[in-house]
Motif scaffolding. Structure first.
Motif, PDB file in Angstrom:
ATOM      1  N   MET A  16       0.833  -1.206   0.000  1.00  0.00           N
ATOM      2  CA  MET A  16       0.000   0.000   0.000  1.00  0.00           C
ATOM      3  C   MET A  16       0.867   1.255   0.000  1.00  0.00           C
ATOM      4  O   MET A  16       0.590   2.211  -0.737  1.00  0.00           O
ATOM      5  CB  MET A  16      -0.932   0.008   1.220  1.00  0.00           C
ATOM      6  CG  MET A  16      -2.069  -0.993   1.140  1.00  0.00           C
ATOM      7  SD  MET A  16      -2.996  -1.150   2.698  1.00  0.00           S
ATOM      8  CE  MET A  16      -3.593   0.515   2.955  1.00  0.00           C
ATOM      9  N   GLU A  17       1.911   1.264   0.810  1.00  0.00           N
ATOM     10  CA  GLU A  17       2.774   2.441   0.896  1.00  0.00           C
ATOM     11  C   GLU A  17       3.556   2.647  -0.401  1.00  0.00           C
ATOM     12  O   GLU A  17       3.684   3.778  -0.875  1.00  0.00           O
ATOM     13  CB  GLU A  17       3.721   2.320   2.092  1.00  0.00           C
ATOM     14  CG  GLU A  17       3.011   2.318   3.427  1.00  0.00           C
ATOM     15  CD  GLU A  17       2.226   3.582   3.724  1.00  0.00           C
ATOM     16  OE1 GLU A  17       2.610   4.688   3.276  1.00  0.00           O
ATOM     17  OE2 GLU A  17       1.207   3.477   4.432  1.00  0.00           O
ATOM     18  N   HIS A  18       4.056   1.569  -0.992  1.00  0.00           N
ATOM     19  CA  HIS A  18       4.798   1.700  -2.246  1.00  0.00           C
ATOM     20  C   HIS A  18       3.872   2.165  -3.377  1.00  0.00           C
ATOM     21  O   HIS A  18       4.290   2.964  -4.231  1.00  0.00           O
ATOM     22  CB  HIS A  18       5.504   0.391  -2.588  1.00  0.00           C
ATOM     23  CG  HIS A  18       6.551   0.009  -1.580  1.00  0.00           C
ATOM     24  ND1 HIS A  18       7.591   0.829  -1.202  1.00  0.00           N
ATOM     25  CD2 HIS A  18       6.694  -1.111  -0.832  1.00  0.00           C
ATOM     26  CE1 HIS A  18       8.333   0.241  -0.289  1.00  0.00           C
ATOM     27  NE2 HIS A  18       7.807  -0.949  -0.039  1.00  0.00           N
ATOM     28  N   GLU A  19       2.626   1.696  -3.384  1.00  0.00           N
ATOM     29  CA  GLU A  19       1.650   2.174  -4.365  1.00  0.00           C
ATOM     30  C   GLU A  19       1.389   3.668  -4.171  1.00  0.00           C
ATOM     31  O   GLU A  19       1.303   4.420  -5.146  1.00  0.00           O
ATOM     32  CB  GLU A  19       0.336   1.400  -4.239  1.00  0.00           C
ATOM     33  CG  GLU A  19       0.405  -0.031  -4.699  1.00  0.00           C
ATOM     34  CD  GLU A  19      -0.828  -0.854  -4.306  1.00  0.00           C
ATOM     35  OE1 GLU A  19      -1.835  -0.278  -3.819  1.00  0.00           O
ATOM     36  OE2 GLU A  19      -0.776  -2.086  -4.465  1.00  0.00           O
ATOM     37  N   ALA A  20       1.263   4.093  -2.922  1.00  0.00           N
ATOM     38  CA  ALA A  20       1.010   5.506  -2.625  1.00  0.00           C
ATOM     39  C   ALA A  20       2.146   6.390  -3.125  1.00  0.00           C
ATOM     40  O   ALA A  20       1.902   7.491  -3.641  1.00  0.00           O
ATOM     41  CB  ALA A  20       0.788   5.708  -1.129  1.00  0.00           C
ATOM     42  N   VAL A  21       3.382   5.925  -2.994  1.00  0.00           N
ATOM     43  CA  VAL A  21       4.532   6.694  -3.480  1.00  0.00           C
ATOM     44  C   VAL A  21       4.385   6.959  -4.975  1.00  0.00           C
ATOM     45  O   VAL A  21       4.550   8.092  -5.442  1.00  0.00           O
ATOM     46  CB  VAL A  21       5.861   5.959  -3.172  1.00  0.00           C
ATOM     47  CG1 VAL A  21       7.021   6.575  -3.935  1.00  0.00           C
ATOM     48  CG2 VAL A  21       6.132   5.974  -1.674  1.00  0.00           C
ATOM     49  N   GLY A  22       4.052   5.920  -5.733  1.00  0.00           N
ATOM     50  CA  GLY A  22       3.874   6.091  -7.177  1.00  0.00           C
ATOM     51  C   GLY A  22       2.736   7.041  -7.518  1.00  0.00           C
ATOM     52  O   GLY A  22       2.876   7.903  -8.389  1.00  0.00           O
ATOM     53  N   ILE A  23       1.630   6.890  -6.823  1.00  0.00           N
ATOM     54  CA  ILE A  23       0.466   7.740  -7.077  1.00  0.00           C
ATOM     55  C   ILE A  23       0.792   9.196  -6.759  1.00  0.00           C
ATOM     56  O   ILE A  23       0.508  10.096  -7.554  1.00  0.00           O
ATOM     57  CB  ILE A  23      -0.746   7.247  -6.250  1.00  0.00           C
ATOM     58  CG1 ILE A  23      -1.242   5.907  -6.796  1.00  0.00           C
ATOM     59  CG2 ILE A  23      -1.867   8.290  -6.238  1.00  0.00           C
ATOM     60  CD1 ILE A  23      -2.230   5.188  -5.887  1.00  0.00           C
ATOM     61  N   TYR A  24       1.386   9.444  -5.585  1.00  0.00           N
ATOM     62  CA  TYR A  24       1.672  10.826  -5.194  1.00  0.00           C
ATOM     63  C   TYR A  24       2.749  11.454  -6.066  1.00  0.00           C
ATOM     64  O   TYR A  24       2.713  12.662  -6.325  1.00  0.00           O
ATOM     65  CB  TYR A  24       2.030  10.904  -3.712  1.00  0.00           C
ATOM     66  CG  TYR A  24       0.844  10.632  -2.811  1.00  0.00           C
ATOM     67  CD1 TYR A  24      -0.456  10.872  -3.233  1.00  0.00           C
ATOM     68  CD2 TYR A  24       1.028  10.135  -1.532  1.00  0.00           C
ATOM     69  CE1 TYR A  24      -1.541  10.616  -2.413  1.00  0.00           C
ATOM     70  CE2 TYR A  24      -0.055   9.884  -0.695  1.00  0.00           C
ATOM     71  CZ  TYR A  24      -1.335  10.129  -1.148  1.00  0.00           C
ATOM     72  OH  TYR A  24      -2.416   9.885  -0.330  1.00  0.00           O
TER      73      TYR A  24
END
Length: 165
Positions: free
Chosen positions: A92-100
């Motif tokens: 979830m955190e790694h996905e958030a990095v890409g999205i942000y």
């Protein structure tokens, strides 16, 4: 600057952060119930940071004269096994990095440097969260199941009444 584009991206982020808050609190409760005090506290701390993200995002939306949509992006996953929880949280955190990172780029292209900087700051926070979860997974790989067992043992030991002397 097109405020509606920034507001749209900010509200998507509010939804993602709300989902993370709910998810991490769910995992916090279950890890605590299983006696994994240090992991439980990690999820509690990260959930509180995610709540602070919601607040910052909402403030920016309101500044841009938008309305904050307080709807989580998805339901809570009912996973309760510690290692699986950590793997999912890291994802979830790694996905958030890409999205942000993507949202920061879009805001820059939209001439909204303040929102761009906000997303860049969120990237740093999410990277730190992901690193924390990755370190826990690395410890499980390095030390095996005994790593989690020791957390449970230390929690149980701390809960024991002290002898009266």
């Amino acid at each position: 600057m097109d405020r509606t584009k920034s507001i749209e991206l900010l509200n998507k982020s509010v939804a993602d952060e709300l989902q993370a808050v709910h998810q991490y609190m769910y995992w916090h409760f279950h890890l605590d119930d299983q006696g994994f005090g240090p992991l439980s506290n990690l999820f509690r701390r990260v959930a509180i940071e995610e709540m602070m993200h919601v607040e910052k995002l909402a403030e920016r939306i309101l500044f841009l004269k938008g309305d904050v949509k307080m709807v989580p992006a998805g339901p809570v996953e009912t996973t309760t096994e510690a290692q699986v929880i950590l793997q999912r949280a890291a994802e979830m955190e790694h996905e958030a990095v890409g999205i942000y990172n993507d949202f920061a780029i879009q805001c820059g292209q939209n001439s909204d440097s303040a929102t761009k900087q906000m997303f860049e700051a969120l990237v740093a926070d999410e990277e730190r969260h992901g690193d924390g979860f990755d370190k826990q997974l690395d410890n499980i790989k390095r030390f095996g199941p005994s790593y989690l067992a020791l957390q449970s043992f230390n929690t149980a030991q701390a809960a024991e009444p002290t002898p009266q002397g």
